[in-house]
Scaffold this active site. Sequence first.
Site, PDB file in Angstrom:
ATOM      1  N   SER A  34       3.957   4.986   9.628  1.00 15.29           N
ATOM      2  CA  SER A  34       3.346   3.701  10.096  1.00 15.29           C
ATOM      3  C   SER A  34       3.342   2.608   8.708  1.00 15.29           C
ATOM      4  O   SER A  34       3.244   3.354   7.553  1.00 15.29           O
ATOM      5  CB  SER A  34       2.026   3.607  10.580  1.00 15.29           C
ATOM      6  OG  SER A  34       1.422   2.402  10.630  1.00 15.29           O
TER       7      SER A  34
ATOM      8  N   TYR B 179      -6.984   7.024   9.943  1.00 18.96           N
ATOM      9  CA  TYR B 179      -5.588   6.616  10.458  1.00 18.96           C
ATOM     10  C   TYR B 179      -4.519   6.747   9.326  1.00 18.96           C
ATOM     11  O   TYR B 179      -3.485   7.313   9.585  1.00 18.96           O
ATOM     12  CB  TYR B 179      -5.581   5.543  11.280  1.00 18.96           C
ATOM     13  CG  TYR B 179      -3.995   5.158  11.849  1.00 18.96           C
ATOM     14  CD1 TYR B 179      -3.669   6.045  13.144  1.00 18.96           C
ATOM     15  CD2 TYR B 179      -3.487   4.297  11.532  1.00 18.96           C
ATOM     16  CE1 TYR B 179      -2.474   5.739  13.767  1.00 18.96           C
ATOM     17  CE2 TYR B 179      -2.285   3.904  12.129  1.00 18.96           C
ATOM     18  CZ  TYR B 179      -1.702   4.643  13.215  1.00 18.96           C
ATOM     19  OH  TYR B 179      -0.493   4.235  13.524  1.00 18.96           O
TER      20      TYR B 179
END
Length: 246
Positions: A142, A155
């Site tokens: 990401s 995350y």
Amino acid sequence: MSNIQDKVVIITGASSGIGEATAKEIASKGAKLVLAARREDRLKKLQEEIQDNGGQAIYKVTDVTSHEQMEELAEYTLNQFGKIDVLVNNAGLMPLSFLHQKKVKEWDTMIDVNIKGVLYGIAAVLPFMREHKSGHIINLSSVAGHVSGPTAAVYSGTKFAVRAISEGLRKEEFSNNIRTTIISPGSVTSELTETISDVNLKFVVDEGYKDAIDSESIARAIAFAIEQPSDVAVNEMLIRPTSQEL
Ligand code: NDP
């Protein structure tokens, strides 16, 4: 003929979002797909849609947090198609929260799915790929695997880990002709924000997703990496909405 034609590709998290879009994109280019996720109804529907459009797909209900189930997924693929060319380690979730909220169960789940799931996937396909001196492992990181920030500590930690694991894998396996690709998307429309349990935070994040690009944008990037000649490894791609600053 597309370099994707007849490649056997396992996709985890194929039941929605980027995984589903990738399955459709590469099925249309002739891949033989093995769809994996927990929601069987979604996998079945996707399999039928791909087959109706002339593509090839099978599915296996799989929880990526289970080492045994990931091994079974690889075995099933070999039994059905006789080889594994590509694994797309895509399954992931993003229950963002502030650290002081102590959402420990959500931290554990993110670590189990986003990190251990990727490791179990790699472990399941490596023996075949090493033996045949051929293969391609694509891991979803990401933009949050490049920068961290408030509510994204855990995350981001998992997505930094995906990049670290991928680079270690690359350095261990390039000499076995195994390609590795890190895909790092920015905001993409999918079900990803559904796991944010803090309602106020979810509202804020969803606002930030208003300019998100569609999952097909990432699917095309994954297809690009797969369809390169075998001596070309696309090791990393960052794909953001043009309007995204972060
Ligand atoms: P979705 O929520 O739409 O898809 C997530 C997928 O992961 C679902 O198919 C879900 O299937 C699967 N999944 C979750 N837990 C498990 C599990 N334990 N075992 C097997 N499958 C599981 O989100 P996206 O498509 O957006 O996410 C795909 C990947 O892209 C993730 O790794 C995410 O972190 C990454 N990413 C997404 C971005 C975005 O903005 N959307 C940005 C950057 C990265 P099921 O519930 O049926 O098991």
